[in-house]
Scaffold this motif. Structure first.
Motif, PDB file in Angstrom:
ATOM      1  N   LEU A 243      -6.743  42.227  78.108  1.00 55.52           N
ATOM      2  CA  LEU A 243      -5.417  42.426  78.708  1.00 55.52           C
ATOM      3  C   LEU A 243      -4.320  42.066  77.713  1.00 55.52           C
ATOM      4  O   LEU A 243      -3.334  42.807  77.551  1.00 55.52           O
ATOM      5  CB  LEU A 243      -5.281  41.567  79.974  1.00 55.52           C
ATOM      6  CG  LEU A 243      -3.916  41.623  80.689  1.00 55.52           C
ATOM      7  CD1 LEU A 243      -3.638  43.028  81.211  1.00 55.52           C
ATOM      8  CD2 LEU A 243      -3.874  40.601  81.829  1.00 55.52           C
ATOM      9  N   GLY A 244      -4.480  40.946  77.029  1.00 50.04           N
ATOM     10  CA  GLY A 244      -3.489  40.520  76.044  1.00 50.04           C
ATOM     11  C   GLY A 244      -3.373  41.485  74.880  1.00 50.04           C
ATOM     12  O   GLY A 244      -2.265  41.800  74.427  1.00 50.04           O
ATOM     13  N   VAL A 245      -4.515  41.973  74.392  1.00 54.67           N
ATOM     14  CA  VAL A 245      -4.529  42.906  73.253  1.00 54.67           C
ATOM     15  C   VAL A 245      -3.880  44.235  73.644  1.00 54.67           C
ATOM     16  O   VAL A 245      -3.035  44.774  72.909  1.00 54.67           O
ATOM     17  CB  VAL A 245      -5.976  43.132  72.756  1.00 54.67           C
ATOM     18  CG1 VAL A 245      -6.021  44.251  71.718  1.00 54.67           C
ATOM     19  CG2 VAL A 245      -6.539  41.839  72.173  1.00 54.67           C
ATOM     20  N   VAL A 246      -4.255  44.762  74.818  1.00 52.24           N
ATOM     21  CA  VAL A 246      -3.678  46.033  75.282  1.00 52.24           C
ATOM     22  C   VAL A 246      -2.177  45.872  75.525  1.00 52.24           C
ATOM     23  O   VAL A 246      -1.373  46.731  75.121  1.00 52.24           O
ATOM     24  CB  VAL A 246      -4.387  46.519  76.566  1.00 52.24           C
ATOM     25  CG1 VAL A 246      -3.648  47.710  77.178  1.00 52.24           C
ATOM     26  CG2 VAL A 246      -5.831  46.908  76.259  1.00 52.24           C
ATOM     27  N   ALA A 247      -1.789  44.761  76.182  1.00 57.04           N
ATOM     28  CA  ALA A 247      -0.357  44.523  76.445  1.00 57.04           C
ATOM     29  C   ALA A 247       0.421  44.472  75.136  1.00 57.04           C
ATOM     30  O   ALA A 247       1.516  45.052  75.022  1.00 57.04           O
ATOM     31  CB  ALA A 247      -0.181  43.216  77.214  1.00 57.04           C
ATOM     32  N   HIS A 248      -0.153  43.803  74.131  1.00 54.79           N
ATOM     33  CA  HIS A 248       0.536  43.684  72.840  1.00 54.79           C
ATOM     34  C   HIS A 248       0.750  45.044  72.185  1.00 54.79           C
ATOM     35  O   HIS A 248       1.856  45.359  71.740  1.00 54.79           O
ATOM     36  CB  HIS A 248      -0.279  42.789  71.903  1.00 54.79           C
ATOM     37  CG  HIS A 248       0.401  42.553  70.592  1.00 54.79           C
ATOM     38  ND1 HIS A 248       1.273  41.510  70.384  1.00 54.79           N
ATOM     39  CD2 HIS A 248       0.372  43.250  69.425  1.00 54.79           C
ATOM     40  CE1 HIS A 248       1.745  41.582  69.152  1.00 54.79           C
ATOM     41  NE2 HIS A 248       1.208  42.620  68.542  1.00 54.79           N
ATOM     42  N   PHE A 249      -0.301  45.849  72.138  1.00 56.65           N
ATOM     43  CA  PHE A 249      -0.208  47.132  71.440  1.00 56.65           C
ATOM     44  C   PHE A 249       0.405  48.252  72.287  1.00 56.65           C
ATOM     45  O   PHE A 249       0.588  49.365  71.792  1.00 56.65           O
ATOM     46  CB  PHE A 249      -1.593  47.556  70.935  1.00 56.65           C
ATOM     47  CG  PHE A 249      -1.993  46.867  69.654  1.00 56.65           C
ATOM     48  CD1 PHE A 249      -1.228  46.964  68.505  1.00 56.65           C
ATOM     49  CD2 PHE A 249      -3.154  46.102  69.599  1.00 56.65           C
ATOM     50  CE1 PHE A 249      -1.592  46.331  67.324  1.00 56.65           C
ATOM     51  CE2 PHE A 249      -3.533  45.470  68.413  1.00 56.65           C
ATOM     52  CZ  PHE A 249      -2.746  45.585  67.282  1.00 56.65           C
ATOM     53  N   VAL A 250       0.725  47.968  73.546  1.00 61.47           N
ATOM     54  CA  VAL A 250       1.438  48.948  74.381  1.00 61.47           C
ATOM     55  C   VAL A 250       2.911  48.558  74.500  1.00 61.47           C
ATOM     56  O   VAL A 250       3.808  49.381  74.297  1.00 61.47           O
ATOM     57  CB  VAL A 250       0.799  49.066  75.780  1.00 61.47           C
ATOM     58  CG1 VAL A 250       1.698  49.877  76.718  1.00 61.47           C
ATOM     59  CG2 VAL A 250      -0.576  49.721  75.689  1.00 61.47           C
ATOM     60  N   ILE A 251       3.167  47.284  74.827  1.00 61.31           N
ATOM     61  CA  ILE A 251       4.540  46.845  75.104  1.00 61.31           C
ATOM     62  C   ILE A 251       5.419  46.861  73.859  1.00 61.31           C
ATOM     63  O   ILE A 251       6.500  47.479  73.858  1.00 61.31           O
ATOM     64  CB  ILE A 251       4.531  45.429  75.734  1.00 61.31           C
ATOM     65  CG1 ILE A 251       3.959  45.496  77.147  1.00 61.31           C
ATOM     66  CG2 ILE A 251       5.947  44.839  75.754  1.00 61.31           C
ATOM     67  CD1 ILE A 251       3.705  44.138  77.779  1.00 61.31           C
ATOM     68  N   MET A 252       4.990  46.227  72.772  1.00 59.20           N
ATOM     69  CA  MET A 252       5.866  46.107  71.605  1.00 59.20           C
ATOM     70  C   MET A 252       6.151  47.449  70.918  1.00 59.20           C
ATOM     71  O   MET A 252       7.305  47.747  70.592  1.00 59.20           O
ATOM     72  CB  MET A 252       5.301  45.092  70.618  1.00 59.20           C
ATOM     73  CG  MET A 252       5.337  43.664  71.143  1.00 59.20           C
ATOM     74  SD  MET A 252       6.972  43.128  71.701  1.00 59.20           S
ATOM     75  CE  MET A 252       7.737  42.664  70.152  1.00 59.20           C
ATOM     76  N   PRO A 253       5.145  48.313  70.682  1.00 55.48           N
ATOM     77  CA  PRO A 253       5.468  49.641  70.122  1.00 55.48           C
ATOM     78  C   PRO A 253       6.314  50.471  71.082  1.00 55.48           C
ATOM     79  O   PRO A 253       7.237  51.165  70.655  1.00 55.48           O
ATOM     80  CB  PRO A 253       4.088  50.274  69.901  1.00 55.48           C
ATOM     81  CG  PRO A 253       3.136  49.134  69.827  1.00 55.48           C
ATOM     82  CD  PRO A 253       3.685  48.100  70.755  1.00 55.48           C
TER      83      PRO A 253
END
Length: 320
Positions: free
Chosen positions: A72-82
């Motif tokens: 969840l953290g990895v997906v959130a990071h690579f979806v939200i910030m870009p």
């Protein structure tokens, strides 16, 4: 030796102030720091090698124990910030080089100081370390792919060139650091003690090089870039926290998710921008490096005062 280790801890704890101080000096006296530009790549390699020295198999045990939280953290990071970076570029109609720089920093893995901020915030440190490690290991594939997908509309982006750059800048130094740790064992313990000092000096020098090389452009559009950087970082913290809340994570994990999503490896962003685009494209990463350490410290102080959900529930009066 103890004095050097103590100095290292002090410098690590005051990271944001050193970055801010030297960024201002580089802006006011660019000629003092312009020569550092050619050292950006080796300096980042040194930081990543240090990260490799500190990585242990235990850091990945959280992936085995709670894989969905890490995912969840990895997906959130690579979806939200870009995604937030792309939306801000559209909203502010940013010039091509600045837009690419904003998207580039948004596509980088978690920042090297996010673990420290999570610890200060009383978050879930094991989860934070696992997310940072996994996003870093996935960076050679996901970072160039996302930059190509989101930034190609502004400037030409070569996936393969960026892929090889990140392998050299991130993966190779980390692997060498892990190997050194396995071979030398306790002999690298002193090196680990002084790593905060080495990392801070390296990141400060990278920021100085970028600011000095783009001093005129920063004077011209620095306020706009800074506003975008602050919004980008703030939305990362906010959306990271509420992603954890949406999936009903406990408070400690929500803190970790917020800091891991909102803080970027801006040193990598600056190095990639300088190598593949222009000094101006590296400015968002440099300013992000200054700002996210200040905002991360402020947010971790606020988080530290938050009361865990279970305690709040116990303190509520029973009606009836």
């Amino acid at each position: 030796m103890r004095a050097l280790a103590a100095l290292s801890r002090f410098v690590g704890n005051t990271f944001a102030y050193w970055v801010l101080l030297f960024a201002v000096l580089a802006f006011l006296f660019p000629s003092w720091f312009i020569g550092l530009k050619s050292y950006i790549v080796p300096l980042l390699g040194l930081v990543m090698f240090g990260m490799g020295l500190t990585l242990k198999l235990d850091d990945f045990s959280e992936v085995v124990r709670h894989p969905w939280r890490v995912a969840l953290g990895v997906v959130a990071h690579f979806v939200i910030m870009p995604g937030v970076a792309w939306l801000l570029c559209q909203l502010f109609h940013l010039p091509p080089e600045i837009a690419v720089g904003v998207i580039l920093v948004g596509c980088c893995p978690s920042g090297t100081s996010s673990n420290v901020m999570t610890w200060l915030a009383k978050g879930d440190l094991a989860l934070s370390v696992a997310i940072a490690a996994v996003t870093t290991l996935l960076a050679p594939l996901l970072t160039p792919a996302l930059i190509w997908l989101l930034a190609s509309a502004w400037l030409p982006v070569s996936f393969m060139e960026m892929f090889w750059s990140i392998l050299q800048l991130v993966m190779l130094p980390i692997v060498l650091g892990v190997i050194a740790q396995r071979l030398l064992g306790a002999k690298v313990s002193f090196a680990v003690d002084v790593l905060p000092l080495v990392s801070v000096v390296s990141i400060v020098m990278i920021v100085c090089a970028v600011v000095a090389a783009s001093q005129a452009k920063i004077a011209e559009s620095g306020l706009l870039i800074m506003a975008v950087v602050i919004l980008h970082n703030s939305f990362g913290f906010l959306l990271g926290y509420f992603t954890g809340k949406l999936f009903k994570l406990p408070l400690a994990q929500r803190k970790s998710l917020s800091l891991e999503v909102g803080m970027q490896n801006s040193g990598l962003g600056a190095a990639l921008a300088a190598a593949h685009f222009s000094p101006l494209a590296a400015v968002p990463s440099a300013l992000f490096s200054v700002w996210h350490n200040i905002s991360g410290a402020l947010l971790s102080t606020y988080f530290r005062k938050m009361t865990p959900d279970a305690v709040v529930a116990e303190e509520k009066p029973v009606v009836g």
